[in-house]
Design a protein around this motif. Sequence first.
Motif, PDB file in Angstrom:
ATOM      1  N   ILE A 160      -9.924  13.314   7.799  1.00 25.65           N
ATOM      2  CA  ILE A 160     -10.585  13.931   6.648  1.00 25.65           C
ATOM      3  C   ILE A 160     -11.772  14.746   7.148  1.00 25.65           C
ATOM      4  N   GLY A 161     -11.951  15.906   6.554  1.00 26.65           N
ATOM      5  CA  GLY A 161     -13.094  16.745   6.900  1.00 26.65           C
ATOM      6  C   GLY A 161     -13.581  17.489   5.673  1.00 26.65           C
ATOM      7  N   THR A 162     -14.784  18.029   5.771  1.00 29.71           N
ATOM      8  CA  THR A 162     -15.373  18.799   4.671  1.00 29.71           C
ATOM      9  C   THR A 162     -15.398  20.271   5.052  1.00 29.71           C
ATOM     10  N   ILE A 163     -14.879  21.105   4.162  1.00 28.71           N
ATOM     11  CA  ILE A 163     -14.904  22.553   4.393  1.00 28.71           C
ATOM     12  C   ILE A 163     -16.350  23.029   4.355  1.00 28.71           C
ATOM     13  N   ILE A 164     -16.804  23.685   5.452  1.00 27.47           N
ATOM     14  CA  ILE A 164     -18.176  24.196   5.489  1.00 27.47           C
ATOM     15  C   ILE A 164     -18.228  25.718   5.417  1.00 27.47           C
ATOM     16  N   VAL A 167      -6.628  32.098   3.991  1.00 25.85           N
ATOM     17  CA  VAL A 167      -8.067  31.870   4.041  1.00 25.85           C
ATOM     18  C   VAL A 167      -8.385  31.268   5.402  1.00 25.85           C
ATOM     19  N   LYS A 168      -9.486  31.728   6.003  1.00 29.22           N
ATOM     20  CA  LYS A 168      -9.970  31.122   7.248  1.00 29.22           C
ATOM     21  C   LYS A 168     -10.972  30.034   6.858  1.00 29.22           C
ATOM     22  N   LEU A 169     -10.682  28.814   7.267  1.00 29.07           N
ATOM     23  CA  LEU A 169     -11.548  27.680   6.947  1.00 29.07           C
ATOM     24  C   LEU A 169     -12.252  27.190   8.203  1.00 29.07           C
ATOM     25  N   VAL A 170     -13.490  26.718   8.035  1.00 34.91           N
ATOM     26  CA  VAL A 170     -14.180  25.946   9.059  1.00 34.91           C
ATOM     27  C   VAL A 170     -14.411  24.574   8.441  1.00 34.91           C
ATOM     28  N   ILE A 171     -13.920  23.534   9.134  1.00 35.35           N
ATOM     29  CA  ILE A 171     -13.917  22.179   8.585  1.00 35.35           C
ATOM     30  C   ILE A 171     -14.687  21.256   9.517  1.00 35.35           C
ATOM     31  N   ASP A 172     -15.603  20.472   8.935  1.00 37.10           N
ATOM     32  CA  ASP A 172     -16.418  19.518   9.701  1.00 37.10           C
ATOM     33  C   ASP A 172     -15.745  18.155   9.663  1.00 37.10           C
ATOM     34  N   PHE A 173     -15.278  17.699  10.841  1.00 33.27           N
ATOM     35  CA  PHE A 173     -14.618  16.397  10.951  1.00 33.27           C
ATOM     36  C   PHE A 173     -15.545  15.329  11.510  1.00 33.27           C
ATOM     37  N   GLY A 174     -16.855  15.524  11.388  1.00 35.53           N
ATOM     38  CA  GLY A 174     -17.790  14.499  11.835  1.00 35.53           C
ATOM     39  C   GLY A 174     -18.150  14.642  13.300  1.00 35.53           C
ATOM     40  N   PRO A 175     -18.993  13.715  13.799  1.00 39.22           N
ATOM     41  CA  PRO A 175     -19.600  13.876  15.123  1.00 39.22           C
ATOM     42  C   PRO A 175     -18.630  13.812  16.300  1.00 39.22           C
ATOM     43  N   VAL A 176     -17.522  13.088  16.181  1.00 38.43           N
ATOM     44  CA  VAL A 176     -16.628  12.924  17.333  1.00 38.43           C
ATOM     45  C   VAL A 176     -15.700  14.132  17.487  1.00 38.43           C
ATOM     46  N   ILE A 177     -15.001  14.488  16.424  1.00 37.41           N
ATOM     47  CA  ILE A 177     -14.054  15.609  16.501  1.00 37.41           C
ATOM     48  C   ILE A 177     -14.771  16.943  16.320  1.00 37.41           C
ATOM     49  N   GLY A 178     -15.823  16.944  15.523  1.00 37.58           N
ATOM     50  CA  GLY A 178     -16.623  18.150  15.356  1.00 37.58           C
ATOM     51  C   GLY A 178     -16.030  19.126  14.358  1.00 37.58           C
ATOM     52  N   THR A 179     -16.384  20.389  14.530  1.00 34.59           N
ATOM     53  CA  THR A 179     -16.004  21.452  13.611  1.00 34.59           C
ATOM     54  C   THR A 179     -14.766  22.165  14.145  1.00 34.59           C
ATOM     55  N   LYS A 180     -13.778  22.357  13.291  1.00 29.72           N
ATOM     56  CA  LYS A 180     -12.518  23.004  13.684  1.00 29.72           C
ATOM     57  C   LYS A 180     -12.173  24.100  12.684  1.00 29.72           C
ATOM     58  N   LYS A 181     -11.403  25.090  13.172  1.00 30.19           N
ATOM     59  CA  LYS A 181     -10.972  26.203  12.329  1.00 30.19           C
ATOM     60  C   LYS A 181      -9.524  26.003  11.900  1.00 30.19           C
ATOM     61  N   ARG A 213     -12.048   9.790  -3.761  1.00 31.68           N
ATOM     62  CA  ARG A 213     -13.511   9.727  -3.762  1.00 31.68           C
ATOM     63  C   ARG A 213     -13.996  10.130  -2.378  1.00 31.68           C
ATOM     64  N   ALA A 214     -15.270  10.498  -2.264  1.00 28.38           N
ATOM     65  CA  ALA A 214     -15.802  10.963  -0.985  1.00 28.38           C
ATOM     66  C   ALA A 214     -15.707   9.869   0.079  1.00 28.38           C
ATOM     67  N   VAL A 215     -15.310  10.250   1.276  1.00 24.62           N
ATOM     68  CA  VAL A 215     -15.225   9.334   2.410  1.00 24.62           C
ATOM     69  C   VAL A 215     -15.917   9.995   3.593  1.00 24.62           C
ATOM     70  N   PRO A 216     -16.302   9.225   4.636  1.00 28.08           N
ATOM     71  CA  PRO A 216     -16.993   9.832   5.773  1.00 28.08           C
ATOM     72  C   PRO A 216     -16.076  10.807   6.526  1.00 28.08           C
ATOM     73  N   ASN A 217     -16.611  11.965   6.889  1.00 29.09           N
ATOM     74  CA  ASN A 217     -15.858  12.939   7.679  1.00 29.09           C
ATOM     75  C   ASN A 217     -15.378  12.292   8.978  1.00 29.09           C
ATOM     76  N   GLY A 218     -14.153  12.629   9.372  1.00 29.33           N
ATOM     77  CA  GLY A 218     -13.597  12.114  10.618  1.00 29.33           C
ATOM     78  C   GLY A 218     -12.747  10.874  10.423  1.00 29.33           C
ATOM     79  N   GLY A 219     -12.771  10.295   9.225  1.00 29.94           N
ATOM     80  CA  GLY A 219     -11.935   9.123   8.975  1.00 29.94           C
ATOM     81  C   GLY A 219     -10.474   9.468   9.184  1.00 29.94           C
ATOM     82  N   ARG A 220      -9.725   8.525   9.771  1.00 30.55           N
ATOM     83  CA  ARG A 220      -8.318   8.753  10.086  1.00 30.55           C
ATOM     84  C   ARG A 220      -7.414   8.130   9.026  1.00 30.55           C
ATOM     85  N   LEU A 221      -6.397   8.888   8.611  1.00 31.55           N
ATOM     86  CA  LEU A 221      -5.415   8.377   7.663  1.00 31.55           C
ATOM     87  C   LEU A 221      -4.660   7.207   8.281  1.00 31.55           C
ATOM     88  N   PHE A 222      -4.468   6.153   7.500  1.00 29.89           N
ATOM     89  CA  PHE A 222      -3.616   5.042   7.957  1.00 29.89           C
ATOM     90  C   PHE A 222      -2.758   4.551   6.808  1.00 29.89           C
TER      91      PHE A 222
END
Length: 123
Positions: free
Chosen positions: A27-31, A44-58, A114-123
């Motif tokens: 999960i990430g938040t579009i920035i 659309v070109k997106l920049v998504i924040d996946f939290g501190p470990v994975i970081g920002t990805k396009k 509902r909102a969850v922390p960025n970088g959380g992995r689907l299980f």
Amino acid sequence: MHMNHAEDAPAAPEISFDQFLAVDIRIGTIIAADPYPEARKPSVKLVIDFGPVIGTKKSSAQIVANYALETLVGRQVAAVVNFPPRQIGKFMSEVLTLGFPDEQGEVVLVSPERAVPNGGRLF
């Protein structure tokens, strides 16, 4: 995302749980969300924040039918983060943003209820 009547398709062949675990969906938040008029299909070109470990990805996403640019920033989305980067025109897409087709076959983004922390992995 090119199949218009994907809901009519039978289930894919059976896989093992290990194969499922090999697909890393986070999960990430579009920035940032910018138009990508050069793409073959309206995108659309997106920049998504996946939290501190994975970081920002396009990511490049064909979501213009259902989403105005200004509604995208701040939205949480699910994406596959462990595919190799893919060149889409002049843009390098680093993650695959996930969605389901609506009645017209256009993308509806997947978001947690509902909102969850960025970088959380689907299980």
